[in-house]
Write a protein that holds these residues in place. Structure first.
Motif, PDB file in Angstrom:
ATOM      1  N   ALA A 253      22.858   0.203  93.472  1.00  0.00           N
ATOM      2  CA  ALA A 253      23.996   0.910  92.904  1.00  0.00           C
ATOM      3  C   ALA A 253      24.788   1.903  94.345  1.00  0.00           C
ATOM      4  O   ALA A 253      25.386   3.195  94.799  1.00  0.00           O
ATOM      5  CB  ALA A 253      23.997   3.242  92.371  1.00  0.00           C
TER       6      ALA A 253
ATOM      7  N   TYR B 226      26.393   4.109  90.336  1.00  0.00           N
ATOM      8  CA  TYR B 226      26.252   4.792  88.980  1.00  0.00           C
ATOM      9  C   TYR B 226      25.338   3.727  88.350  1.00  0.00           C
ATOM     10  O   TYR B 226      24.773   3.069  88.337  1.00  0.00           O
ATOM     11  CB  TYR B 226      27.169   4.544  88.019  1.00  0.00           C
ATOM     12  CG  TYR B 226      26.756   4.002  86.120  1.00  0.00           C
ATOM     13  CD1 TYR B 226      26.396   5.485  86.423  1.00  0.00           C
ATOM     14  CD2 TYR B 226      27.527   3.681  84.867  1.00  0.00           C
ATOM     15  CE1 TYR B 226      26.283   5.569  84.609  1.00  0.00           C
ATOM     16  CE2 TYR B 226      27.006   4.156  84.067  1.00  0.00           C
ATOM     17  CZ  TYR B 226      26.719   4.948  83.499  1.00  0.00           C
ATOM     18  OH  TYR B 226      26.467   5.175  82.500  1.00  0.00           O
TER      19      TYR B 226
ATOM     20  N   LEU C 227      34.384   5.483  82.531  1.00  0.00           N
ATOM     21  CA  LEU C 227      34.175   5.177  81.101  1.00  0.00           C
ATOM     22  C   LEU C 227      34.375   5.383  80.044  1.00  0.00           C
ATOM     23  O   LEU C 227      35.385   4.933  79.258  1.00  0.00           O
ATOM     24  CB  LEU C 227      32.719   4.536  81.267  1.00  0.00           C
ATOM     25  CG  LEU C 227      32.395   4.114  82.153  1.00  0.00           C
ATOM     26  CD1 LEU C 227      30.379   3.584  83.227  1.00  0.00           C
ATOM     27  CD2 LEU C 227      33.249   2.228  82.557  1.00  0.00           C
TER      28      LEU C 227
ATOM     29  N   THR D  35      38.103   3.755  86.534  1.00  0.00           N
ATOM     30  CA  THR D  35      36.707   2.995  86.414  1.00  0.00           C
ATOM     31  C   THR D  35      36.326   3.071  87.818  1.00  0.00           C
ATOM     32  O   THR D  35      35.909   3.491  88.935  1.00  0.00           O
ATOM     33  CB  THR D  35      35.367   3.448  85.584  1.00  0.00           C
ATOM     34  OG1 THR D  35      35.672   3.564  84.341  1.00  0.00           O
ATOM     35  CG2 THR D  35      34.333   2.575  85.803  1.00  0.00           C
ATOM     36  N   TYR D  36      37.190   1.829  88.570  1.00  0.00           N
ATOM     37  CA  TYR D  36      36.964   1.352  89.390  1.00  0.00           C
ATOM     38  C   TYR D  36      37.221   2.394  90.521  1.00  0.00           C
ATOM     39  O   TYR D  36      36.322   2.093  91.858  1.00  0.00           O
ATOM     40  CB  TYR D  36      37.767  -0.041  89.722  1.00  0.00           C
ATOM     41  CG  TYR D  36      39.234  -0.279  89.969  1.00  0.00           C
ATOM     42  CD1 TYR D  36      39.344  -0.610  91.274  1.00  0.00           C
ATOM     43  CD2 TYR D  36      39.495   0.277  88.937  1.00  0.00           C
ATOM     44  CE1 TYR D  36      40.824  -0.070  91.003  1.00  0.00           C
ATOM     45  CE2 TYR D  36      41.011   0.004  89.216  1.00  0.00           C
ATOM     46  CZ  TYR D  36      41.715  -0.382  90.753  1.00  0.00           C
ATOM     47  OH  TYR D  36      42.930  -0.297  90.020  1.00  0.00           O
TER      48      TYR D  36
ATOM     49  N   ARG E 210      28.548   9.254  81.604  1.00  0.00           N
ATOM     50  CA  ARG E 210      30.339   7.907  81.183  1.00  0.00           C
ATOM     51  C   ARG E 210      31.274   8.578  81.917  1.00  0.00           C
ATOM     52  O   ARG E 210      32.488   8.001  81.904  1.00  0.00           O
ATOM     53  CB  ARG E 210      30.076   7.797  80.281  1.00  0.00           C
ATOM     54  CG  ARG E 210      29.049   6.044  79.760  1.00  0.00           C
ATOM     55  CD  ARG E 210      28.539   5.988  78.378  1.00  0.00           C
ATOM     56  NE  ARG E 210      29.394   5.025  78.446  1.00  0.00           N
ATOM     57  CZ  ARG E 210      30.134   3.527  78.741  1.00  0.00           C
ATOM     58  NH1 ARG E 210      29.703   2.940  79.258  1.00  0.00           N
ATOM     59  NH2 ARG E 210      31.132   3.400  77.881  1.00  0.00           N
TER      60      ARG E 210
ATOM     61  N   MET F  71      32.259   8.773  84.704  1.00  0.00           N
ATOM     62  CA  MET F  71      33.075   7.651  86.031  1.00  0.00           C
ATOM     63  C   MET F  71      33.754   7.197  85.069  1.00  0.00           C
ATOM     64  O   MET F  71      33.995   6.194  85.829  1.00  0.00           O
ATOM     65  CB  MET F  71      31.273   6.547  85.039  1.00  0.00           C
ATOM     66  CG  MET F  71      30.412   6.141  86.010  1.00  0.00           C
ATOM     67  SD  MET F  71      30.624   6.629  88.655  1.00  0.00           S
ATOM     68  CE  MET F  71      31.258   5.131  88.075  1.00  0.00           C
TER      69      MET F  71
ATOM     70  N   ALA G 210      34.537   4.675  92.017  1.00  0.00           N
ATOM     71  CA  ALA G 210      33.761   4.038  92.355  1.00  0.00           C
ATOM     72  C   ALA G 210      33.967   4.078  93.058  1.00  0.00           C
ATOM     73  O   ALA G 210      32.655   4.140  94.507  1.00  0.00           O
ATOM     74  CB  ALA G 210      33.497   2.862  91.482  1.00  0.00           C
ATOM     75  N   LYS G 211      35.179   3.836  93.931  1.00  0.00           N
ATOM     76  CA  LYS G 211      35.601   3.695  95.009  1.00  0.00           C
ATOM     77  C   LYS G 211      35.387   4.143  95.647  1.00  0.00           C
ATOM     78  O   LYS G 211      35.265   4.970  97.105  1.00  0.00           O
ATOM     79  CB  LYS G 211      36.939   3.303  95.477  1.00  0.00           C
ATOM     80  CG  LYS G 211      36.394   1.495  95.507  1.00  0.00           C
ATOM     81  CD  LYS G 211      37.706   0.408  95.725  1.00  0.00           C
ATOM     82  CE  LYS G 211      38.070  -1.096  94.960  1.00  0.00           C
ATOM     83  NZ  LYS G 211      38.746  -1.792  95.403  1.00  0.00           N
TER      84      LYS G 211
ATOM     85  N   PRO H  70      23.622   3.208  85.067  1.00  0.00           N
ATOM     86  CA  PRO H  70      23.548   3.169  83.892  1.00  0.00           C
ATOM     87  C   PRO H  70      21.858   3.474  83.188  1.00  0.00           C
ATOM     88  O   PRO H  70      21.085   2.727  83.192  1.00  0.00           O
ATOM     89  CB  PRO H  70      24.030   2.498  83.417  1.00  0.00           C
ATOM     90  CG  PRO H  70      24.275   0.825  84.342  1.00  0.00           C
ATOM     91  CD  PRO H  70      23.745   1.272  85.395  1.00  0.00           C
TER      92      PRO H  70
END
Ligand SMILES: Nc1ncnc2c1ncn2[C@@H]1O[C@H](COP(=O)(O)OP(=O)(O)OP(=O)(O)O)[C@@H](O)[C@H]1O
Ligand SMILES: [Mg+2]
Lengths: 236, 290
Positions: free
Chosen positions: A150, A84, A54, A74-75, A49, A52, A78-79, A86
């Motif tokens: 994912a 991920y 988070l 976080t977004y 986390r 990421m 991800a890009k 979880p």
């Protein structure tokens, strides 16, 4: 030595007032599958986390391909090509399998469609239950959906948190086979308590204990070190 | 029979008006679980700005547009300043949005004055059609049409578009949707703005049908909107429409046949629905009433 794909450097993470991760150091080389091991409550999930964003680290750093992402939202992380999966799989229960996949797709280009086709071949159940709400899938199917979701975007690094949790041995076998195939396409960090699974898949390992990184090395060393296994993993 | 049909048409038109007020709240309260008691304030601001721009520019449609823009702006401010710090905390949401509601109401009086303002009906919608013995008031037919169009648009967007999926997924699991690369904060701001614009549009459309507007109208109709969203089922657009029509029809019929009952009929419907279907009539979005 080449620059690692992921580097966590002296990361400290708090959840509310609790100091959970304490100076965690952790490196992942491109193309390898790195295991994150340790007892319940050791801080494995929190580490993922933190990567990421988070539960961002309050001090220390997280680098992806040399870029500092410690306080990146976080977004955006991800890009950058980080997938991920979880611990609770994070399935959107009221959305169908198809909608769960669609909501994850950052682009709807040919490459994405190809990866989708590939995942559906890997997990035929997802195709079969395409129109079923995610919440009605079995535990194993949820895990497959979470992994496929994912992986549907271009992924450089896939973080998977205890995929074997609560699954029957036959299903665990299926998940192992799937991760084996995914491993050929992307770098993976795998949190796993099931030592059989860990041993089948891992290249390198890190052991966490009480929020500290206490040991790391190649899988072979862990296999030969009965004391480590007994002390931190409760096996042998 | 003619009487029955006339009452039914009036009831449907009233229901559509209620739907217009409630539809924005379906997004904000039903979907994002924000108890926004300032929603009625947006409705009143929509009514005032609609009339203001209509009179100023001498164009009914520009009046509606002005109300929508006002709603978008106020919605943006509300999300940024009032709601963002209290996501996930219902008690604080109630307190702060109620406070903001009062501010919005008082600001209306400051800007437009404390008196009741006349709201003209555009010429093209004045009068009525006669079909046999059935009278159809033009403006009511217009309201029914707008309500239906908005219903279809909102329903399709939420059900079939990717943005609809993202909003629903974001409400179910905020962490996960971000881990899939979605800037959910931005999405929520946009939803809030659209919800507020819908309330404002509802106000602007309501004004000509009531003929007069006043600052406190927001307080009265805000509660109405909450009741409809609860009866309909959280986050369900079809549920809101059905609940709004039910309330509209029940009000119209009881007002004619049993005027005493009409004061409490909305509450009675809510009670009956909550006793037999605590989750509301529909609950397709899957957001529980927590
Ligand atoms: N929300 C929270 N509030 C307080 N403490 C928390 C919270 N989440 C986790 N912790 C604590 O942080 C520590 C690390 O938790 P974490 O979930 O990272 O462990 P884990 O290694 O993934 O364990 P498991 O194998 O059981 O999944 C634990 O002691 C846990 O109690
Ligand atoms: Mg864990």
């Amino acid at each position: 030595m080449t620059q690692p794909l992921l580097r966590v450097e002296k990361a400290n993470t708090y959840i509310e007032q609790f100091h959970i991760l304490q100076n965690i150091n952790f490196e992942v080389q491109k193309g390898e599958l790195t295991l994150l091991l340790g007892r319940n409550g050791a801080g494995k999930t929190t580490t993922l986390r933190t990567i990421m964003g988070l539960n961002p680290a309050t001090s220390g750093h997280v680098f992806i391909k040399g870029e500092d992402i410690t306080s990146t939202p976080t977004y955006k992380i991800a890009k950058k090509g980080i997938g991920y999966v979880p611990e609770d799989q994070g399935i959107f229960y009221e959305l169908t399998v198809g909608e769960n996949m669609r909501v994850a797709m950052m682009h709807e280009d040919d490459a994405t469609k190809e990866r989708l086709e590939w995942s559906l071949e890997l997990f035929p159940d997802l195709k079969k239950f395409w129109k079923k709400p995610g919440g009605q899938l079995s535990g194993g199917q949820k895990q497959m959906l979470s992994i496929a979701r994912a992986f549907v975007n271009e992924t450089d690094l896939l973080l998977i948190d205890e995929p074997s949790k609560g699954l029957a041995p036959v299903v665990v076998e299926k998940v192992i086979e799937a991760v084996e195939k995914i491993k050929d396409h992307t770098t993976v960090v795998l949190v796993e308590q099931n030592f059989y699974m860990a041993n089948r898949l891992g290249d390198r390992f890190y052991i966490l204990d009480d929020g500290l990184s206490v040991h790391d090395g190649y899988m072979k060393e862990l296999n030969e070190n009965e004391e480590l296994k007994r002390k931190y993993l409760g096996i042998g | 029979m003619e009487l029955f049909i006339n009452l039914a048409i009036n009831g449907i038109a009233m229901g559509m008006l209620i739907f217009l007020i409630a539809s924005g709240l379906t997004l904000i309260f039903g979907l994002m679980s924000v108890l926004n008691f300032a929603h009625g304030g947006l409705f009143a601001w929509g009514a005032y700005s609609g009339v203001f721009f209509y009179v100023l520019l001498d164009n009914f449609w520009l009046g509606l547009l002005g109300a929508i823009v006002t709603g978008l702006l106020l919605g943006w401010l509300t999300e940024l300043l009032i709601v963002r710090p209290v996501y996930g905390n219902h008690i604080r949401q109630i307190l702060i949005t109620l406070g903001f509601m009062l501010v919005l109401t008082e600001m209306l009086k400051v800007v437009f004055g404390p008196n009741i303002i006349n709201a003209p009906t555009p010429e093209m919608f004045q009068g009525s059609w006669m079909i046999g013995d059935i009278t159809i008031i033009k403006y009511r037919a217009f309201i029914i049409a707008v309500g239906l169009i908005l219903f279809i648009v909102m329903y399709s967007v939420l059900k079939y578009s990717k943005i609809g999926l993202i909003v629903r997924a974001g409400v179910m699991n905020k962490d996960m949707i971000q881990a899939l690369g979605v800037n959910i904060k931005l999405v929520f701001v946009l939803v809030f703005m659209v919800g507020s614009a819908l309330a404002a549009l509802g106000g602007a459309l309501f004004a000509p049908s009531s003929g007069a507007i006043y600052a406190e109208m927001g307080l009265e109709f805000g509660i109405f909107a909450f009741i409809v969203v609860i009866i309909g089922g959280m986050g369900s657009i079809p549920g809101s429409l059905l609940a709004a029509l039910l309330v509209g029809l029940a009000n119209t019929f009881t007002a004619y046949y049993m005027p005493i009952l009409s004061m409490v009929v909305t509450m009675i419907i809510m009670l009956i629905v909550l006793i037999f279907r605590p989750q509301g009539l529909f609950n397709i979005s899957g957001v529980s009433n927590k």
